[in-house]
Motif scaffolding. Sequence first.
Motif, short mmCIF file in Angstrom:
data_model
loop_
_atom_site.label_atom_id
_atom_site.label_comp_id
_atom_site.label_asym_id
_atom_site.label_seq_id
_atom_site.Cartn_x
_atom_site.Cartn_y
_atom_site.Cartn_z
N ALA A 67 0.83 -1.21 0.00
CA ALA A 67 0.00 0.00 0.00
C ALA A 67 0.87 1.26 0.00
CB ALA A 67 -0.91 0.00 1.23
N GLY A 68 0.51 2.19 -0.88
CA GLY A 68 1.22 3.46 -0.96
C GLY A 68 2.55 3.40 -1.68
N THR A 69 2.84 2.26 -2.33
CA THR A 69 4.10 2.10 -3.07
C THR A 69 3.80 1.62 -4.48
OG1 THR A 69 4.54 -0.26 -2.66
CG2 THR A 69 5.08 1.29 -0.89
N GLU A 70 4.84 1.45 -5.28
CA GLU A 70 4.69 0.88 -6.62
C GLU A 70 4.97 -0.62 -6.62
OE1 GLU A 70 6.85 2.96 -9.60
OE2 GLU A 70 5.79 4.85 -9.29
N ARG A 71 5.16 -1.21 -5.43
CA ARG A 71 5.51 -2.63 -5.35
C ARG A 71 4.33 -3.53 -5.69
NH1 ARG A 71 7.40 -1.20 0.21
NH2 ARG A 71 9.49 -0.29 -0.04
N LEU A 72 4.67 -4.72 -6.17
CA LEU A 72 3.72 -5.81 -6.37
C LEU A 72 4.04 -6.90 -5.35
CD1 LEU A 72 3.82 -6.19 -10.27
CD2 LEU A 72 2.29 -4.75 -8.91
N ALA A 73 3.08 -7.76 -5.09
CA ALA A 73 3.31 -8.91 -4.21
C ALA A 73 2.36 -10.03 -4.60
CB ALA A 73 3.10 -8.54 -2.74
N LEU A 74 2.80 -11.25 -4.39
CA LEU A 74 1.96 -12.43 -4.60
C LEU A 74 1.42 -12.89 -3.26
CD1 LEU A 74 4.19 -14.29 -7.17
CD2 LEU A 74 1.73 -13.99 -7.48
N ILE A 75 0.14 -13.18 -3.24
CA ILE A 75 -0.49 -13.62 -1.99
C ILE A 75 -1.54 -14.68 -2.32
CG2 ILE A 75 -2.40 -11.96 -1.97
CD1 ILE A 75 -1.77 -11.49 1.01
N GLN A 76 -1.79 -15.57 -1.39
CA GLN A 76 -2.80 -16.60 -1.62
C GLN A 76 -4.19 -15.97 -1.66
OE1 GLN A 76 -0.60 -16.46 0.86
NE2 GLN A 76 0.55 -18.38 1.03
N ALA A 77 -5.03 -16.51 -2.52
CA ALA A 77 -6.38 -15.97 -2.66
C ALA A 77 -7.15 -16.04 -1.34
CB ALA A 77 -7.13 -16.72 -3.75
N GLY A 78 -6.80 -17.02 -0.50
CA GLY A 78 -7.46 -17.14 0.79
C GLY A 78 -7.23 -15.95 1.71
N LEU A 79 -6.22 -15.13 1.40
CA LEU A 79 -5.93 -13.92 2.17
C LEU A 79 -6.31 -12.65 1.44
CD1 LEU A 79 -2.39 -14.76 3.67
CD2 LEU A 79 -4.62 -14.93 4.80
N ALA A 80 -6.92 -12.78 0.27
CA ALA A 80 -7.22 -11.60 -0.55
C ALA A 80 -8.15 -10.63 0.18
CB ALA A 80 -7.82 -12.02 -1.88
N GLU A 81 -9.21 -11.16 0.79
CA GLU A 81 -10.15 -10.29 1.48
C GLU A 81 -9.49 -9.60 2.66
OE1 GLU A 81 -13.62 -8.28 1.61
OE2 GLU A 81 -13.01 -9.78 0.11
N TYR A 82 -8.66 -10.35 3.37
CA TYR A 82 -7.90 -9.75 4.47
C TYR A 82 -7.02 -8.61 3.96
CZ TYR A 82 -3.79 -9.19 7.44
OH TYR A 82 -2.76 -8.65 8.16
N ALA A 83 -6.32 -8.84 2.85
CA ALA A 83 -5.43 -7.82 2.28
C ALA A 83 -6.22 -6.58 1.89
CB ALA A 83 -4.68 -8.38 1.09
N ARG A 84 -7.37 -6.79 1.29
CA ARG A 84 -8.21 -5.67 0.84
C ARG A 84 -8.71 -4.85 2.03
NH1 ARG A 84 -11.50 -8.58 -1.88
NH2 ARG A 84 -10.63 -8.44 -3.98
N ASN A 85 -9.04 -5.53 3.11
CA ASN A 85 -9.56 -4.84 4.29
C ASN A 85 -8.47 -4.20 5.14
OD1 ASN A 85 -12.16 -5.63 3.59
ND2 ASN A 85 -12.10 -7.47 4.87
#
Length: 307
Positions: free
Chosen positions: A241-259
Amino acid sequence: MADQYPFTRLDLNLLVALDALLTERSVTRAAERLSLSQPALSASLARLRAHFNDPILARSGNSYNLTPLASRLSEHTETALDAARRVFESQAEWDPSEATREFTIYGSDYSLATTGRRLASLAKERAPGVRFRFLVHNEQIVEDAVARLRIADGLLMPHGFLTDLPFTDLWTDTWVIIADEDHPGLHGEVTLDDIARLPWVFTYQSRSAFTSATRQIQQLGIEPRVETVVESFLSLPMFVAGTERLALIQAGLAEYARNTAGVRIYDPPFDATPVLNAMWWHPMHRRDPEHEWLRNLLAEAARDLQS
């Protein structure tokens, strides 16, 4: 038989005392830890010194240090004590609703936040007295999994890292890419060119610690520009968040990441290998009805996560 005689005279309480002495390096503190009188623990120390023909604790000024032998013993005492506890915690008849056993499970923060969390929730309903000790693994634990699983009940880890151990398949997850929701360099999707051009934050980056998706990127001939490495999937959104970085994360954590942070979820521009989660365990648990209950409950937790 003569060789076994000294061992038959030993009291299991001496192992408890030895563990406390090695941990506290003080008779007074060890006695307080075990709720014993100082003379009682001093007597145990005297028996240990006689058995090992070693002082165990050596005075250095106003404190005590472990002798070389005691330092070596400290590597084995906790393991032996845990094994002894398991022996005496075993029950002829296993009734989960009345059980008070503690299960120890290693895993990444991703595994514990998904599978572990659901497991604990189910156990609370079925076996309210059962306790769980969830521990985050590291490279050393994974590399020494056979020895570690002698004193733990399981290791939550996807296929691809361990062999020659029994396992219980759990649930299958997929990979997604996360980026800042206002990323200036992305336009509707992430491309292979974006993967090669933009900076990354990785979880783990070594010969024995990696994810299948990051390995695939390299197999595509792309060497990602890694700016940051963290040993935590749950912390990834904060480093994106707030950067130009990308990251790979499991879909099971996608909602957590979004929140948790202002990130957007993207599908990878390649066919990412699914994450087949499993619990790995030691063969000595094969006929343990309590451990079988744990494995069955994990399988049920996995079905809930997959649905």
